[in-house]
Design a protein around this motif. Structure first.
Motif, mmCIF file in Angstrom:
data_model
loop_
_atom_site.group_PDB
_atom_site.id
_atom_site.type_symbol
_atom_site.label_atom_id
_atom_site.label_comp_id
_atom_site.label_asym_id
_atom_site.label_seq_id
_atom_site.Cartn_x
_atom_site.Cartn_y
_atom_site.Cartn_z
ATOM 1 N N GLY A 230 -8.223 -1.641 -4.165
ATOM 2 C CA GLY A 230 -6.350 -2.152 -2.933
ATOM 3 C C GLY A 230 -5.952 -3.365 -3.867
ATOM 4 N N GLY A 260 -2.259 0.411 -2.066
ATOM 5 C CA GLY A 260 -3.095 -0.902 -2.283
ATOM 6 C C GLY A 260 -3.085 -1.764 -0.908
ATOM 7 N N THR A 263 -6.219 -0.319 3.131
ATOM 8 C CA THR A 263 -7.319 -0.047 3.079
ATOM 9 C C THR A 263 -7.738 -1.340 3.397
ATOM 10 O OG1 THR A 263 -7.848 0.743 1.061
ATOM 11 C CG2 THR A 263 -7.202 2.156 2.924
#
Length: 343
Positions: A230, A260, A263
């Motif tokens: 991410g 990205g 999370t």
């Protein structure tokens, strides 16, 4: 400022009385305190109302995340990404409601009163479904409940400090997009004002979509890998936006950055919470104190980043200032191995 300060107290309250009780109380007081902001008659009253609102917001933020950790432990599956996705949806819905009220030339007092009339009963009804206080209490190896005072020092560990620095970096980058992406697209790439705002819209939309599928991704992918991929994707998206030759590609770059950054922050919240609740790293003093410390550090990114970015941009330019965030995101990916015990 008061929201960040209240986070310290929130950890103690949630650990002592249970996160559900704190959530039930603050989620009811939130809309009412907002009504105080709308009816303030002078600067002093407005400052007092904002102080109350900030305190409630900071307390609720810690308690909600602590309760999400309790839900994850109860269900034995990931839910934190979905919870943060719901927050993103709420932020967009609140913005749309505010825009609609302004378009109708509705007074702030009436707008906030109507919102409170709808939100308070809904919050009261949903609050009955929260877990009992016992769900927050850490259990040590031999089945004894964690005892001892829950004071200001509770929750400070090296891992919390490391995760807090990572979270602060992530939110600093989010704040940069929220406050400066439009300026960059307009002044650097020549985007019309109506198009310049699409950078943050694309970022938020993609971040929200990513969070809605984030729990499923975390089930299939180790937490450390999600944080690494991410933050690297966010670094690539930001770099693409910076070197973009046109507003369109700049907006696409911010969209990739939103995906990205969908999370990493929820994963870090979950990791810190499970560590405090006696997760893979062993028993601790409870999720709430650890989350309070982590949240305080993390939200410092939102509090300080916009002004800091503006100050640095005056010295070296906005392009180089945004570019300096790329290696910071790469650095987060580099130390993300600390998430491994909670993957």
């Amino acid at each position: 400022v008061f929201a960040v300060a209240a986070m310290h107290v929130a950890g103690v309250l949630a650990a002592r009385f249970g996160s559900a009780r704190v959530v039930r109380l603050t989620v009811l007081l939130g809309p009412l305190s907002l009504l105080g902001v709308g009816t303030a008659g002078d600067l002093l009253q407005l400052a007092a109302a904002l102080t109350v609102l900030g305190t409630i917001h900071g307390t609720l933020d810690v308690a909600m995340n602590a309760h999400a950790v309790a839900v994850e432990r109860s269900l034995h599956r990931h839910v934190m990404n979905g919870c943060h996705g719901a927050w993103s949806i709420g932020a967009v819905a609140g913005s749309l409601l505010g825009s609609g009220a302004a378009q109708l030339e509705m007074s702030r007092a009436l707008h906030y009163a109507l919102f409170a009339a709808a939100a308070v009963p809904a919050a009261a009804a949903v609050g009955t479904a929260l877990l009992p206080a016992e769900a927050d209490r850490a259990v040590v190896e031999h089945g004894e409940r964690q005892s001892g005072p829950l004071g200001w020092r509770a929750g400070w560990t090296r891992r919390v400090l490391l995760f807090g620095a990572m979270g602060a970096t992530v939110l600093t980058c989010e704040a940069a997009v929220a406050n400066w992406s439009g300026v960059y697209l307009h002044e650097r790439l020549g985007a019309p004002l109506g198009v310049a705002g699409l950078g943050y819209v694309a970022f938020t939309a993609c971040q929200t979509l990513g969070r809605l599928v984030g729990d499923r991704l975390q089930t299939m992918t180790p937490a450390v890998r999600l944080v690494q991929l991410g933050t690297l994707a966010a670094a690539g998206g930001l770099a693409a936006a910076i070197i973009s030759p046109s507003p369109l590609f700049g907006v696409l770059g911010f969209a990739v950055m939103g995906l990205g950054l969908a999370t990493p922050l929820p994963v870090l919240f979950s990791a810190v919470g499970h560590q405090g609740a006696g997760g893979a790293a062993g028993p601790a003093s409870g999720a709430a104190p650890a989350l309070a410390r982590f949240t305080t550090m993390t939200y410092a990114g939102i509090l300080l980043a916009p002004a800091a970015i503006g100050g640095v941009a005056d010295l070296v330019g906005l392009t180089w200032t945004l570019a300096s965030l790329v290696p910071l995101l790469i650095a987060v990916a580099g130390v993300a191995g600390s998430c491994r015990p909670y993957s």
